[in-house]
Design a protein around this motif. Structure first.
Motif, PDB file in Angstrom:
ATOM      1  N   VAL A  57       0.845  -1.196   0.000  1.00 32.25           N
ATOM      2  CA  VAL A  57       0.000   0.000   0.000  1.00 32.25           C
ATOM      3  C   VAL A  57       0.882   1.249   0.000  1.00 32.25           C
ATOM      4  O   VAL A  57       1.936   1.271   0.643  1.00 32.25           O
ATOM      5  CB  VAL A  57      -0.945  -0.020   1.235  1.00 32.25           C
ATOM      6  N   PRO A  58       0.500   2.293  -0.730  1.00 29.61           N
ATOM      7  CA  PRO A  58       1.286   3.539  -0.733  1.00 29.61           C
ATOM      8  C   PRO A  58       1.372   4.131   0.676  1.00 29.61           C
ATOM      9  O   PRO A  58       0.375   4.153   1.413  1.00 29.61           O
ATOM     10  CB  PRO A  58       0.491   4.453  -1.669  1.00 29.61           C
ATOM     11  N   GLU A  59       2.553   4.624   1.025  1.00 29.97           N
ATOM     12  CA  GLU A  59       2.742   5.183   2.369  1.00 29.97           C
ATOM     13  C   GLU A  59       1.797   6.355   2.621  1.00 29.97           C
ATOM     14  O   GLU A  59       1.301   6.536   3.739  1.00 29.97           O
ATOM     15  CB  GLU A  59       4.191   5.629   2.565  1.00 29.97           C
ATOM     16  N   ALA A  60       1.532   7.137   1.593  1.00 30.68           N
ATOM     17  CA  ALA A  60       0.658   8.301   1.760  1.00 30.68           C
ATOM     18  C   ALA A  60      -0.745   7.905   2.198  1.00 30.68           C
ATOM     19  O   ALA A  60      -1.470   8.710   2.789  1.00 30.68           O
ATOM     20  CB  ALA A  60       0.584   9.085   0.448  1.00 30.68           C
ATOM     21  N   GLU A  61      -1.133   6.659   1.933  1.00 33.05           N
ATOM     22  CA  GLU A  61      -2.486   6.195   2.260  1.00 33.05           C
ATOM     23  C   GLU A  61      -2.600   5.626   3.673  1.00 33.05           C
ATOM     24  O   GLU A  61      -3.697   5.300   4.122  1.00 33.05           O
ATOM     25  CB  GLU A  61      -2.928   5.130   1.241  1.00 33.05           C
ATOM     26  N   ILE A  62      -1.470   5.445   4.352  1.00 35.32           N
ATOM     27  CA  ILE A  62      -1.541   4.824   5.685  1.00 35.32           C
ATOM     28  C   ILE A  62      -0.900   5.690   6.769  1.00 35.32           C
ATOM     29  O   ILE A  62      -0.536   5.187   7.831  1.00 35.32           O
ATOM     30  CB  ILE A  62      -0.902   3.415   5.697  1.00 35.32           C
ATOM     31  N   ILE A  63      -0.771   6.966   6.517  1.00 37.01           N
ATOM     32  CA  ILE A  63      -0.204   7.857   7.523  1.00 37.01           C
ATOM     33  C   ILE A  63      -1.018   7.811   8.816  1.00 37.01           C
ATOM     34  O   ILE A  63      -0.475   7.819   9.916  1.00 37.01           O
ATOM     35  CB  ILE A  63      -0.117   9.300   6.976  1.00 37.01           C
ATOM     36  N   ASP A  64      -2.343   7.730   8.669  1.00 37.90           N
ATOM     37  CA  ASP A  64      -3.219   7.695   9.846  1.00 37.90           C
ATOM     38  C   ASP A  64      -3.955   6.357   9.957  1.00 37.90           C
ATOM     39  O   ASP A  64      -4.994   6.263  10.622  1.00 37.90           O
ATOM     40  CB  ASP A  64      -4.238   8.839   9.784  1.00 37.90           C
ATOM     41  N   TYR A  65      -3.443   5.318   9.317  1.00 35.70           N
ATOM     42  CA  TYR A  65      -4.172   4.047   9.234  1.00 35.70           C
ATOM     43  C   TYR A  65      -4.401   3.411  10.605  1.00 35.70           C
ATOM     44  O   TYR A  65      -5.434   2.775  10.841  1.00 35.70           O
ATOM     45  CB  TYR A  65      -3.413   3.071   8.327  1.00 35.70           C
ATOM     46  N   VAL A  66      -3.467   3.579  11.526  1.00 33.48           N
ATOM     47  CA  VAL A  66      -3.609   2.937  12.833  1.00 33.48           C
ATOM     48  C   VAL A  66      -4.883   3.400  13.543  1.00 33.48           C
ATOM     49  O   VAL A  66      -5.558   2.608  14.216  1.00 33.48           O
ATOM     50  CB  VAL A  66      -2.357   3.193  13.713  1.00 33.48           C
ATOM     51  N   THR A  67      -5.233   4.659  13.377  1.00 35.36           N
ATOM     52  CA  THR A  67      -6.457   5.179  14.001  1.00 35.36           C
ATOM     53  C   THR A  67      -7.696   4.549  13.375  1.00 35.36           C
ATOM     54  O   THR A  67      -8.635   4.152  14.083  1.00 35.36           O
ATOM     55  CB  THR A  67      -6.511   6.709  13.863  1.00 35.36           C
ATOM     56  N   LYS A  68      -7.711   4.456  12.058  1.00 38.49           N
ATOM     57  CA  LYS A  68      -8.843   3.846  11.356  1.00 38.49           C
ATOM     58  C   LYS A  68      -8.961   2.365  11.700  1.00 38.49           C
ATOM     59  O   LYS A  68     -10.076   1.842  11.885  1.00 38.49           O
ATOM     60  CB  LYS A  68      -8.662   4.024   9.848  1.00 38.49           C
ATOM     61  N   LEU A  69      -7.824   1.680  11.788  1.00 31.08           N
ATOM     62  CA  LEU A  69      -7.828   0.249  12.103  1.00 31.08           C
ATOM     63  C   LEU A  69      -8.452  -0.002  13.468  1.00 31.08           C
ATOM     64  O   LEU A  69      -9.243  -0.936  13.647  1.00 31.08           O
ATOM     65  CB  LEU A  69      -6.397  -0.301  12.049  1.00 31.08           C
ATOM     66  N   LYS A  70      -8.091   0.811  14.436  1.00 30.58           N
ATOM     67  CA  LYS A  70      -8.669   0.653  15.775  1.00 30.58           C
ATOM     68  C   LYS A  70     -10.181   0.866  15.741  1.00 30.58           C
ATOM     69  O   LYS A  70     -10.941   0.176  16.415  1.00 30.58           O
ATOM     70  CB  LYS A  70      -8.018   1.633  16.752  1.00 30.58           C
ATOM     71  N   SER A  71     -10.607   1.838  14.936  1.00 31.83           N
ATOM     72  CA  SER A  71     -12.032   2.124  14.823  1.00 31.83           C
ATOM     73  C   SER A  71     -12.785   0.958  14.186  1.00 31.83           C
ATOM     74  O   SER A  71     -13.874   0.581  14.625  1.00 31.83           O
ATOM     75  CB  SER A  71     -12.242   3.399  13.997  1.00 31.83           C
ATOM     76  N   LEU A  72     -12.189   0.356  13.153  1.00 28.87           N
ATOM     77  CA  LEU A  72     -12.850  -0.732  12.429  1.00 28.87           C
ATOM     78  C   LEU A  72     -12.894  -2.035  13.219  1.00 28.87           C
ATOM     79  O   LEU A  72     -13.743  -2.890  12.964  1.00 28.87           O
ATOM     80  CB  LEU A  72     -12.132  -0.983  11.091  1.00 28.87           C
ATOM     81  N   THR A  73     -11.956  -2.212  14.163  1.00 33.77           N
ATOM     82  CA  THR A  73     -11.845  -3.497  14.872  1.00 33.77           C
ATOM     83  C   THR A  73     -12.107  -3.372  16.364  1.00 33.77           C
ATOM     84  O   THR A  73     -11.762  -4.275  17.124  1.00 33.77           O
ATOM     85  CB  THR A  73     -10.442  -4.092  14.661  1.00 33.77           C
ATOM     86  N   GLN A  74     -12.698  -2.267  16.778  1.00 38.64           N
ATOM     87  CA  GLN A  74     -12.943  -2.022  18.200  1.00 38.64           C
ATOM     88  C   GLN A  74     -11.649  -2.162  19.015  1.00 38.64           C
ATOM     89  O   GLN A  74     -11.611  -2.766  20.078  1.00 38.64           O
ATOM     90  CB  GLN A  74     -14.029  -2.971  18.723  1.00 38.64           C
ATOM     91  N   ALA A  75     -10.575  -1.626  18.436  1.00 38.02           N
ATOM     92  CA  ALA A  75      -9.246  -1.561  19.064  1.00 38.02           C
ATOM     93  C   ALA A  75      -8.540  -2.907  19.183  1.00 38.02           C
ATOM     94  O   ALA A  75      -7.510  -3.014  19.823  1.00 38.02           O
ATOM     95  CB  ALA A  75      -9.326  -0.910  20.447  1.00 38.02           C
ATOM     96  N   SER A  76      -9.069  -3.953  18.528  1.00 40.78           N
ATOM     97  CA  SER A  76      -8.441  -5.270  18.650  1.00 40.78           C
ATOM     98  C   SER A  76      -7.395  -5.534  17.570  1.00 40.78           C
ATOM     99  O   SER A  76      -6.534  -6.401  17.720  1.00 40.78           O
ATOM    100  CB  SER A  76      -9.506  -6.371  18.589  1.00 40.78           C
ATOM    101  N   GLY A  77      -7.453  -4.795  16.448  1.00 35.99           N
ATOM    102  CA  GLY A  77      -6.513  -5.039  15.351  1.00 35.99           C
ATOM    103  C   GLY A  77      -5.224  -4.262  15.508  1.00 35.99           C
ATOM    104  O   GLY A  77      -5.163  -3.233  16.173  1.00 35.99           O
ATOM    105  N   PHE A  78      -4.170  -4.781  14.897  1.00 35.90           N
ATOM    106  CA  PHE A  78      -2.877  -4.072  14.885  1.00 35.90           C
ATOM    107  C   PHE A  78      -2.144  -4.437  13.601  1.00 35.90           C
ATOM    108  O   PHE A  78      -2.491  -5.406  12.922  1.00 35.90           O
ATOM    109  CB  PHE A  78      -2.037  -4.433  16.119  1.00 35.90           C
ATOM    110  N   PHE A  79      -1.124  -3.635  13.259  1.00 40.17           N
ATOM    111  CA  PHE A  79      -0.361  -3.939  12.046  1.00 40.17           C
ATOM    112  C   PHE A  79       1.087  -3.512  12.202  1.00 40.17           C
ATOM    113  O   PHE A  79       1.438  -2.697  13.055  1.00 40.17           O
ATOM    114  CB  PHE A  79      -1.005  -3.269  10.820  1.00 40.17           C
ATOM    115  N   ASN A  80       1.938  -4.127  11.376  1.00 40.11           N
ATOM    116  CA  ASN A  80       3.336  -3.731  11.261  1.00 40.11           C
ATOM    117  C   ASN A  80       3.589  -3.306   9.819  1.00 40.11           C
ATOM    118  O   ASN A  80       2.849  -3.698   8.911  1.00 40.11           O
ATOM    119  CB  ASN A  80       4.268  -4.882  11.635  1.00 40.11           C
ATOM    120  N   ARG A  81       4.629  -2.525   9.618  1.00 37.51           N
ATOM    121  CA  ARG A  81       4.917  -2.040   8.275  1.00 37.51           C
ATOM    122  C   ARG A  81       6.407  -2.012   8.022  1.00 37.51           C
ATOM    123  O   ARG A  81       7.217  -1.863   8.946  1.00 37.51           O
ATOM    124  CB  ARG A  81       4.330  -0.638   8.063  1.00 37.51           C
ATOM    125  N   GLU A  82       6.789  -2.159   6.749  1.00 37.45           N
ATOM    126  CA  GLU A  82       8.184  -2.010   6.350  1.00 37.45           C
ATOM    127  C   GLU A  82       8.231  -1.501   4.915  1.00 37.45           C
ATOM    128  O   GLU A  82       7.318  -1.762   4.121  1.00 37.45           O
ATOM    129  CB  GLU A  82       8.947  -3.330   6.493  1.00 37.45           C
TER     130      GLU A  82
END
Length: 682
Positions: free
Chosen positions: A633-658
């Motif tokens: 995924v383009p980096e520009a599209e995930i600058i704030d992804y962690v906030t959206k992920l928490k919202s979509l998964t009721q704070a249960s989801g997490f991710f790593n990136r490289e």
């Protein structure tokens, strides 16, 4: 202290489930302290920092060592807040026992599930302490059903709550069929209430059935209707706990000390000592795998699992002694150097008690050792042992730090270095292209806490701004360009003329195809230097240019006025002349992300990733009903992804990136990116 008489126990659970209160009760019942502290009164052993007392919750691991009979029990109180998950990861990697605390009035929460999965993944034998049973309207049977549904059928209640009507005042131990009733001051043994006896016996029979499964001899005895002895039950239950096939559940109330004595007894009876189960993975100096038994007879080795920075003492390294004995004055090997140990400590909350030695299986602290931090090994110089470092989560969100007071500049780097020592999940990097100093963390609130610490503890005045994405430019076509740098006005001048061809390539490279000495060979390096200097700034938006081959094909020189500077400038001019004819493009950074979510949220995650121009690479089933989604995924599209992920998964989801690489930016976004960045890069 004998190795077999040590228990290292992590206390985990969702935030505000009562972990710190439980540690306080365990310390009180074991007579470590004469009076219990309270979180609300800001006087507990575990929450001793000003930040913890202000927030009313733990933010770093605290050690509380108990003496219980002939045993030493090192309790490690771990923050429940997800922003400090690296604390849990660091501790769980070195302990062999844990208590997962659940608030009975709320039930299983996000942090409960995350911590339990972490414990199961690491193979740590675990008890569940169902806390706050004295709260109103707690339905034990419903809570137990929820726990078994969300955590697993291996959870077996070793206790059944007792009380008159809805008032919880104790429990029956379903293993030994003894009741423990709270009399207003303490728990005392009593008779099981008649109306609860059938339930307790039912639970006891469930435990006996689990015991029978542990070996053929007990199974035969069970089918013959023979009763098991107390010792047979305890031994078999310990085998089940150590293997992870059983997770005992105890009910209680930390504030009233109900269930606490039982918990202490179970630490001794059922949890492994440091030499049970597998030792930490290690290798020798040559990289060959090495087995390190937790024994006093082995050469000294230890692992640093946590670093605390004290304003007065400096770095305090918390270590687990994996083998042998460490004494004050010993020489130890750390990261290629040998150092002398000046001081050793047993740590209890914020208190450091000086000791002369630490032995295998125990946990303690060292100070004033250079190059020692979380994940590092210490060992005898005569027997090099390197333990596999624990892998911490990577930073997934970044903010740019801007100082509002330039006088703070000298304080910033040392402060950030200390904070990184304490929290391995914090990342600091300086981007020379965007001129930004970036602070990375696991969430918005994680970074917010770090910034607050910089302001309050280190007195640094700062603001933040959005991280700038680092783009690149490249070319898709081939074209030639002329570079002419001629300045002749009497005396020595400048004369350099070149013709160059520019074409796409896998990497930036210079070549020459000059025939007949049109450009003397001694000027080739100058042209090459000019070419690479020109690549530092493309003509679309000023981004560095990659993937270009520059070929010198022709030129002219003057026997007097030609020099290296002239041909360097000619190389730059040739590039600029040809660049816009080479069909230049913008390249955007692409990240490889791995998103871990419960299966029920997979559809929502995939839909959201699709809006972020992601390309799904793989979806893998993981343990406990979770899935790992791998995507580019383009980096520009995930600058704030962690906030959206928490919202979509009721704070249960997490991710790593490289970082994965660069790809062409879609044409419909090109003008926007150029407009946003051209002024900045000029």
């Amino acid at each position: 202290m004998k190795v077999e008489n040590i228990r290292n126990v992590a206390i985990l659970g969702h935030q505000s489930s009562g972990k710190t209160s439980l540690v306080e009760s365990l310390a009180y019942v074991s007579k470590l302290i004469p009076q219990k502290g309270e979180v609300e009164k800001k006087n507990t052993l575990s929450d001793y920092t000003p930040d913890e007392q202000k927030r009313g919750s733990s933010i770093q691991t605290a050690i509380v060592p108990l003496k219980y009979g002939d045993y030493k029990i090192n309790l490690l109180d771990i923050p429940g807040n997800d922003d400090f998950i690296s604390e849990a990861i660091g501790v769980v990697g070195v302990v062999k026992g844990a208590v997962l605390v659940i608030d009975a009035s709320i039930g299983v929460q996000v942090g409960t599930v995350k911590h339990y999965k972490l414990l199961k993944k690491k193979g740590v034998p675990t008890f569940i302490f169902l806390n706050k049973m004295d709260k109103e309207d707690v339905d034990f049977d419903l809570v137990l059903e929820e726990i078994r549904e969300k955590l697993g059928k291996e959870v077996i209640s070793f206790c059944y709550p007792l009380g008159h009507e809805k008032s919880f005042d104790g429990f029956a131990n379903a293993v030994d069929l003894k009741a423990h009733i709270y009399n207003g001051k303490e728990c005392v043994e009593a008779e099981i209430y008649p109306d609860k006896r059938a339930k307790v016996l039912e639970l006891h029979n469930t435990i006996v059935e689990e015991v029978a499964k542990t070996n053929d001899e007990l199974l035969e005895k069970f089918f013959n209707g023979e009763e098991f002895t107390s010792q047979e039950i305890r031994d078999a239950l310990r085998i089940g706990v150590l293997s992870g096939e059983l997770t005992p559940l105890i009910v209680g109330s930390a504030t009233k000390n109900i269930g606490v004595q039982t918990l202490l007894n179970m630490f001794v009876s059922y949890l492994p000592n440091p030499n049970d189960l597998k030792p930490l993975a290690a290798h020798d100096e040559s990289g060959k795998d090495k087995i390190v038994p937790t024994s006093l007879d082995q050469p000294f080795s230890a692992y640093c699992f946590k670093t605390v920075v004290d304003p007065y003492t400096g770095a305090i390294n918390l270590i687990k002694i994996c083998s042998g004995t460490l004494k004050v004055g010993d020489e130890v090997y750390i990261n290629g150097s040998t150092q002398k140990v000046g001081m050793l400590f047993e740590m209890c909350g914020k208190k450091l008690d000086s000791v002369n030695e630490l032995s295998a299986g125990d946990i303690g602290a060292v100070t004033r050792l250079e190059k020692l931090g979380s994940g590092d090994s210490l060992c005898s110089p005569k027997s090099i042992t390197i333990f596999k470092p624990i892998k911490y989560p990577t930073a997934v969100i970044f903010k740019a730090i801007v100082l509002t007071n330039k006088n703070d500049e000298s304080k910033l780097s040392p402060a950030l270095a200390k904070m990184q020592l304490e929290d391995p999940a914090l990342e600091v990097k300086r981007n020379n292209e965007t001129k930004q100093l970036l602070l990375g963390g696991l969430s918005e609130s994680h970074i917010a806490y770090a910034l607050e610490k910089l302001k309050n503890l280190y007195k640094i005045s700062l603001e933040t701004e959005k991280m700038k994405v680092i783009y690149r430019e490249s070319i898709k076509g081939t074209a030639e360009g002329d570079g002419r740098y001629v300045k002749q006005s009497g005396g020595s001048g400048f004369y350099g003329v070149v013709k160059m061809r520019f074409e796409p390539a896998e990497e930036n490279v210079f070549a020459e195809e000059v025939f007949g000495g049109a450009v003397p060979k001694n000027y080739f390096p100058a042209v090459e230097k000019g070419f690479f200097e020109a690549l530092n700034s493309g003509l679309l938006a000023g981004f560095p240019v990659i993937g270009v081959k520059g070929v010198l094909v022709d030129g002219k020189y003057h026997p007097v006025d030609s020099n290296e500077q002239a041909f360097k400038m000619a190389g730059i001019l040739a590039f600029k002349d040809a660049y816009m004819k080479c069909r230049p493009i913008i390249l955007e950074p692409i990240m490889r992300i791995k998103v871990n979510v419960e299966s029920v949220y997979t559809g929502n995650i995939l839909s959201d990733l699709n809006t972020r121009r992601a390309r799904i690479q793989n979806i893998e089933e993981k343990e406990h009903g979770t899935q790992e989604i791998e995507a580019l995924v383009p980096e520009a599209e995930i600058i704030d992804y962690v906030t959206k992920l928490k919202s979509l998964t009721q704070a249960s989801g997490f991710f790593n990136r490289e970082f994965e690489g660069y790809e062409e930016l879609p044409e419909f976004l090109k003008d926007k990116v150029i407009a946003e960045n051209k002024i900045t890069n000029q």
